[in-house]
Scaffold this motif. Structure first.
Motif, short mmCIF file in Angstrom:
data_model
loop_
_atom_site.label_atom_id
_atom_site.label_comp_id
_atom_site.label_asym_id
_atom_site.label_seq_id
_atom_site.Cartn_x
_atom_site.Cartn_y
_atom_site.Cartn_z
N GLU A 428 -3.27 -1.82 -37.25
CA GLU A 428 -4.36 -0.84 -37.31
C GLU A 428 -5.67 -1.46 -36.80
OE1 GLU A 428 -6.58 0.43 -41.45
OE2 GLU A 428 -4.41 0.54 -41.30
N THR A 457 -1.01 2.51 -31.03
CA THR A 457 -1.89 2.87 -32.14
C THR A 457 -1.12 3.04 -33.45
OG1 THR A 457 -2.83 4.28 -30.44
CG2 THR A 457 -3.87 4.36 -32.58
N ALA A 458 -1.74 2.61 -34.53
CA ALA A 458 -1.15 2.81 -35.86
C ALA A 458 -1.39 4.25 -36.30
CB ALA A 458 -1.81 1.86 -36.83
N HIS A 460 -2.73 7.28 -38.54
CA HIS A 460 -4.09 7.27 -39.10
C HIS A 460 -4.12 6.85 -40.57
CE1 HIS A 460 -4.22 11.07 -41.47
NE2 HIS A 460 -3.20 11.36 -40.71
N ALA A 461 -5.21 6.18 -40.94
CA ALA A 461 -5.34 5.65 -42.31
C ALA A 461 -5.47 6.79 -43.31
CB ALA A 461 -6.58 4.77 -42.36
N ARG A 512 -9.87 6.68 -31.65
CA ARG A 512 -8.55 6.07 -31.58
C ARG A 512 -7.98 6.16 -30.17
NH1 ARG A 512 -5.88 4.86 -36.05
NH2 ARG A 512 -7.01 5.25 -37.96
#
Ligand code: COA
Length: 620
Positions: A428, A457-458, A460-461, A512
């Motif tokens: 992330e 991309t990780a 989303h948090a 992002r």
């Protein structure tokens, strides 16, 4: 006597480069003492000596300092002191590797099938009509005749597949970058087997992207025009807006003012919009009996005036070369037209890239293993340095801030001898990782080093559930904004490869997507691996949909599944590439070659002579 010039012609070196080698060479082999004339009569001996001498000279050159190789040629070696990456795949990752491998093989199969499909243009019947009835060459044959060699980087070959208005193979036009007379050129070539080469909305987008590539990298442009103009059923989507068809002509003028030469060949019917492209080019060649150019064709003339007129009389090669002046060169055949293009290019003040012997090592690990490292999802992502160890020369990497913000890997390495800065997701994009990325991108900008982004991309948090978490999110947002600013303003070539996920989400969507140099941040080139996924959210992390109070939407299981399926399909690399959100899909094992080619292309502008005049060439 065997002489220096003969040695040069056999070995393709300049006379000056070999003078010092020659004396050594003479001493090396008794055959050198034979008379040159006698020797040339003996063909087998000449062949043996040719191959032998090339090997000896090549080997000897490799041992010599640069000034003895050639006056013009530079001999470069990449730095071999950077630390070597450990690319061994730990056994605990073996099952992930195998899952990824299976996924890669499946997506590559689909990729090959689609590529095969688009290589046939509008289909076998249309090709027969084009070549037999209309006596024209198929667009891919045309490119082969025009280019120096096979090193053609095709852009977005899968564009136009599965569009709402149907399949438009290769969006009806081939675009790409290849060499003519040693100079990299952008090509835009209509494929008349796809609905008469008419232009669909996706075709406009593809041509505009090719022009953008030409402008960004300052590349000479060649248009092979064979187009019936607008695809009329979609006319409303083709002409009125800013980035619609007219922009192609606008760009031609702007490119000319920017000193980007443009040459066109009228190699088929150029009707309506198709007629402006060659007429606005700086120099145009028209082919007799094959090329015609008019705003409205014979059927329209008949409808308007009742007059019967042949395409040749209305706008053929004779007319435009002798009467209207819409073309500058008359060619009696396709072959002659492409020779003429080569002659035109030789009149430009372009120096080909200087000869450079770049000695580089391949990676220590097989590039085939990239198929098992190409993640099929975020939970299948392995450390990104395993990928880098299979892409960098000698698997060497000078890492920057190795122990800080480790979810982003930054550092320097070489790809086929070209120095690049690497920015690669490794988890992330945290606050520290963003600050590190910002710092590193600025370093590359200061040192004029091209940047190569590897994007994965990780998901989303999670939303913050406390004040302290919200504070951390805000700080991260601020750091990401800094990195975005650095990426946007770094005045160096940028190449992005999406190796895994490319997700955006809610308020982070721009951050992002763009922070790793997505399309909106105008990288010079952007490619996807076939396993890549591009979407706002990952369908596999999509567990519920909100219920809309006032609609039929029930938010039930079947609806959720339907939505997931749709998201799944729309996230695939093929869906993205069909819409030109990228410059095409490349296979992981070809990445080094493609990146090296792009880096070479971006260097060409250094060898152009640019005059200070600021207006385009205007056809008289
Ligand atoms: N819009 C939509 N479809 C078009 C078209 C256009 N402007 N021009 C041609 N087509 C289609 C044809 O209907 C045909 O479709 P099909 O294969 O499904 O039957 C296909 O393209 C090939 O056309 P065809 O006429 O058979 O090929 P050709 O090689 O003999 O001629 C053209 C090609 C382009 C020269 C000719 O079709 C033509 O003059 N078209 C009209 C161009 C025009 O007036 N454009 C105005 C744009 S504003």
């Amino acid at each position: 006597m065997w002489n220096n010039i003969a040695l040069c012609s056999i070995c393709k070196f300049s006379p000056s480069s070999t003078s010092s080698l020659f004396s050594r060479f003479q001493a090396l082999h008794p055959v050198c003492k034979r008379k040159y004339k006698d020797f040339c009569k003996d063909e087998p001996a000449a062949q043996i000596l040719q191959s032998w001498s090339c090997q000896v000279v090549k080997r000897t050159c490799n041992m010599l300092p640069s000034r003895l190789v050639s006056n013009k040629a530079k001999y470069r070696q990449y730095t071999k002191t950077y630390p070597v990456l450990d690319g061994c795949i730990p056994t605990i990752y073996q099952h992930v590797f195998e899952e990824n491998l299976r996924n890669s093989e499946a997506v590559i199969r689909r990729y090959s099938e689609l590529l095969e499909k688009v290589s046939k243009g509008g289909g076998e019947d249309a090709i027969l009509r084009h070549t037999q009835r209309n006596k024209k060459l198929f667009v891919r044959e045309r490119l082969k005749m025009l280019l120096d060699d096979e090193s053609f980087l095709e852009l977005s070959p899968l564009a136009g597949l599965n569009m709402p208005y149907g399949d438009v193979p290769a969006a009806g036009c081939l675009t790409g970058i290849g060499k003519i007379c040693g100079i990299w050129c952008v090509f835009m070539a209509n494929d008349a087997t796809v609905k008469g080469g008419t232009i669909y909305p996706i075709g406009v987008k593809k041509q505009l992207r090719a022009q953008e590539v030409a402008m960004q990298n300052r590349l000479l442009s060649v248009y092979l025009v064979d187009s019936g103009g607008a695809f009329l059923p979609l006319q409303s989507e083709l002409f009125p807006d800013k980035s619609d068809g007219g922009r192609i002509f606008y760009n031609e003028a702007i490119m000319s003012a920017m000193k980007i030469p443009q040459v066109a060949v009228v190699c088929g019917s150029c009707v309506a919009g198709g007629a402006y492209v060659p007429t606005m080019a700086e120099e145009t060649v028209i082919i007799d009996k094959i090329g015609t150019l008019f705003l409205a064709g014979p059927p329209l003339v008949k409808a308007a005036t009742g007059e019967n007129v042949s395409p040749e009389d209305l706008g053929g090669a004779q007319l435009h070369s002798k009467v209207s002046g819409c073309s500058d060169h008359f060619a009696s055949s396709e072959k002659q037209a492409y020779e003429c293009v080569r002659n035109i290019i030789s009149t430009l003040s372009y120096e080909p890239l200087p000869e450079e012997f770049i000695e580089y090592d391949g990676p220590l690990y097989s590039s085939d293993e990239l198929l098992g490292l190409a993640p099929q999802g975020y939970s299948y992502t392995l450390p990104v340095k395993l990928i880098l160890s299979r892409l960098m020369d000698g698997s060497r990497f000078q890492e920057f801030k190795a122990d800080y913000g480790t979810t982003l890997v930054t550092g320097f390495g070489h790809v086929e001898g070209h120095l690049v800065g690497i920015v690669a997701n490794n988890g992330e994009l945290s606050h520290d990782a963003s600050l590190k990325g910002c710092h590193f991108v600025q370093l590359c900008g200061q040192r004029s080093i091209p940047i190569l982004f590897f994007q994965n991309t990780a998901p989303h948090a999670a939303e913050p559930t406390s004040i302290s978490q919200a504070e951390a999110h805000t700080n991260r947002l601020k750091a990401q904004a800094s990195m975005m600013a650095a990426v946007a303003c770094a005045a160096v070539p940028k190449i992005t490869i999406v190796i895994g996920g490319c997700y955006g989400s809610e308020s982070y969507v721009m951050v992002r997507d763009s922070i790793k140099c997505g399309r909106s941040f105008s990288p010079n080139f952007l490619f996807l691996w076939p396993n890549a996924r591009v979407a706002l959210v990952d369908s596999r992390h999509f567990f519920a949909i909100p219920k809309a109070e006032d609609s039929d939407c029930k938010g039930d299981e079947s609806e959720l599944n339907h939505l997931k399926e749709k998201l799944e399909e729309e996230s695939s690399a093929f869906y993205s590439s069909a819409r030109l959100w990228d410059d095409g899909i490349i296979l992981p094992q070809n990445t080094r070659r493609v990146v090296a080619q792009c880096l070479e292309i971006t260097k060409q502008h250094k060898y152009q002579v640019i005059s200070p005049c600021q207006y385009p060439i205007i056809r008289m």
